[in-house]
Design an enzyme around this catalytic site. Structure first.
Site, PDB file in Angstrom:
ATOM      1  N   LYS A   1       0.819  -1.220   0.000  1.00  0.00           N
ATOM      2  CA  LYS A   1       0.000   0.000   0.000  1.00  0.00           C
ATOM      3  C   LYS A   1       0.854   1.273   0.000  1.00  0.00           C
ATOM      4  O   LYS A   1       0.419   2.320   0.454  1.00  0.00           O
ATOM      5  CB  LYS A   1      -0.979   0.022   1.182  1.00  0.00           C
ATOM      6  CG  LYS A   1      -1.880  -1.197   1.264  1.00  0.00           C
ATOM      7  CD  LYS A   1      -2.534  -1.518  -0.060  1.00  0.00           C
ATOM      8  CE  LYS A   1      -3.464  -0.420  -0.564  1.00  0.00           C
ATOM      9  NZ  LYS A   1      -4.040  -0.748  -1.899  1.00  0.00           N
TER      10      LYS A   1
ATOM     11  N   GLY B   1       2.289   2.261  -3.000  1.00  0.00           N
ATOM     12  CA  GLY B   1       2.241   2.775  -4.361  1.00  0.00           C
ATOM     13  C   GLY B   1       3.078   1.952  -5.321  1.00  0.00           C
ATOM     14  O   GLY B   1       3.525   2.450  -6.359  1.00  0.00           O
ATOM     15  N   THR B   2       3.278   0.660  -5.005  1.00  0.00           N
ATOM     16  CA  THR B   2       4.127  -0.186  -5.845  1.00  0.00           C
ATOM     17  C   THR B   2       3.550  -0.369  -7.250  1.00  0.00           C
ATOM     18  O   THR B   2       4.288  -0.380  -8.228  1.00  0.00           O
ATOM     19  CB  THR B   2       4.347  -1.570  -5.199  1.00  0.00           C
ATOM     20  OG1 THR B   2       3.079  -2.200  -4.970  1.00  0.00           O
ATOM     21  CG2 THR B   2       5.098  -1.438  -3.880  1.00  0.00           C
TER      22      THR B   2
ATOM     23  N   ALA C   1     -11.233   5.923  -0.838  1.00  0.00           N
ATOM     24  CA  ALA C   1     -11.300   6.780   0.348  1.00  0.00           C
ATOM     25  C   ALA C   1     -11.049   5.953   1.598  1.00  0.00           C
ATOM     26  O   ALA C   1     -11.549   4.831   1.737  1.00  0.00           O
ATOM     27  CB  ALA C   1     -12.666   7.447   0.417  1.00  0.00           C
TER      28      ALA C   1
ATOM     29  N   ARG D   1       5.203   5.458   2.086  1.00  0.00           N
ATOM     30  CA  ARG D   1       4.267   6.550   2.362  1.00  0.00           C
ATOM     31  C   ARG D   1       4.274   6.856   3.843  1.00  0.00           C
ATOM     32  O   ARG D   1       4.840   6.114   4.654  1.00  0.00           O
ATOM     33  CB  ARG D   1       2.843   6.151   1.949  1.00  0.00           C
ATOM     34  CG  ARG D   1       2.629   5.987   0.464  1.00  0.00           C
ATOM     35  CD  ARG D   1       1.233   5.486   0.194  1.00  0.00           C
ATOM     36  NE  ARG D   1       0.201   6.406   0.656  1.00  0.00           N
ATOM     37  CZ  ARG D   1      -1.075   6.083   0.790  1.00  0.00           C
ATOM     38  NH1 ARG D   1      -1.485   4.855   0.506  1.00  0.00           N
ATOM     39  NH2 ARG D   1      -1.952   6.978   1.196  1.00  0.00           N
TER      40      ARG D   1
END
Length: 315
Positions: free
Chosen positions: A72, A74-75, A281, A155
């Site tokens: 999670k 952004g790979t 979201a 992140r």
């Protein structure tokens, strides 16, 4: 006298044992080493592989670069953006070779067979986000290729925890299965539940220490996942330089999709966006609980910054 001369000859011809870069206990062979030995038996020699050669001259080969994580972080976005470069050949699916025992026991030939066909001038890339947090993976990658160049995208740890929960939540919803609220995972006996796996995955400095036992820092490029979302081109430029690629990707390859709320890609007039599952979201979290989560990560983040000699704009 003859015994003395024989002993001297044996000392001369005995090969010197040079320890590998990581310090590993020589008294007992690790389980990873044992599996690696079996891998090499299956392939006769470390580099003796059967090449699947296409009629156009391309073939399947071991990756020279691996996106090791983080989950999670952004790979997928990183892989898609990097694939804009003509000298990149990327594996489509997460291979899970080094972290899944059933896959690892299949040997390196099986691993090669999962790779895309590429030309000699191209860099083959695979991405499996679970590699970063799996303790056994760094040594296994090192045993395969000590010169491997690794990409790690991170992140804000608190945001990553929320994304981690969101993905599992939606996976359950799609299967019409109930799933607890995030508060039920984050709170235990009135305190922050530090045993929650999503929190553990965000303790970057712990996992990074494990990788630095085997690979020098200059072989691991850290991509700022938060910046990649907001302005992808500068981050991709840095990746190009790290991989020693010619600068082929430019700002015109990215455009902001107002409907989706994130950047999409444009390649030779063809436009494409990431899967609809990206950019979901996050659940609403009580402000005090979110602050408690951010406070918990303050010290681990500080340790990580010191470890890599770089700071990030995290809470």
């Amino acid at each position: 006298m003859a015994a003395f001369l024989l002993g001297a000859v044996l000392l001369i011809v005995q090969p010197q044992i040079v320890p590998s870069r990581p310090a590993i206990n020589s008294n007992a062979e690790t389980s990873s080493q044992a599996v690696q030995r079996e891998l090499l038996k299956k392939t006769s020699q470390k580099n003796d592989f059967k090449e699947n050669i296409h009629s156009n001259g391309s073939c399947q080969q071991l990756p020279q670069t691996i996106i090791i994580g983080v989950r999670k972080g952004g790979t997928r976005a990183l892989l898609e953006m990097l694939s804009l470069h003509p000298d990149i050949a990327a594996a489509e699916s997460e291979v899970h070779f080094f972290d899944w025992e059933d896959h690892y026991r299949n040997g390196l030939q099986w691993y090669i067979n999962q790779m895309p066909f590429s030309y000699p001038h191209q860099i083959t890339v695979e991405k499996t986000p679970a590699y970063f947090t799996s303790p056994k993976v760094p040594e296994r990658v090192y045993n395969m290729n000590q010169s491997m160049r690794l990409l790690l995208i991170l992140r804000d740890p608190s945001e990553r925890v929320l994304s981690d929960y969101t993905q599992v939540f939606y996976n359950h919803m799609q299967k019409h299965k109930p799933y607890p609220s995030i508060e039920q995972f984050l709170i235990k006996n009135g305190e922050l539940n530090v045993d929650y796996k999503a929190i553990n995955r965000s303790l970057y400095y712990i996992h990074m220490q494990n990788w630095l036992k085997y690979f020098p820092l200059d072989h691991i490029h850290i991509v700022d996942g938060d910046k990649l979302i907001k302005d992808p081109f500068p981050e991709i430029e840095k990746v190009e330089r790290f991989l020693k690629l010619s600068p082929q990707i430019n700002a015109s390859n990215f455009y902001f999709n107002k409907t989706k709320g994130f950047y999409c890609l444009r390649d030779s007039g063809r436009e494409r966006c990431l899967h609809e599952s990206k950019g979901r979201a996050h659940p609403q979290v009580d402000t005090r609980l979110l602050e408690k989560l951010q406070e918990y990560f303050h010290e681990p983040n500080k340790k990580f910054f010191e470890l890599v000699g770089r700071t990030f704009d995290w809470h």
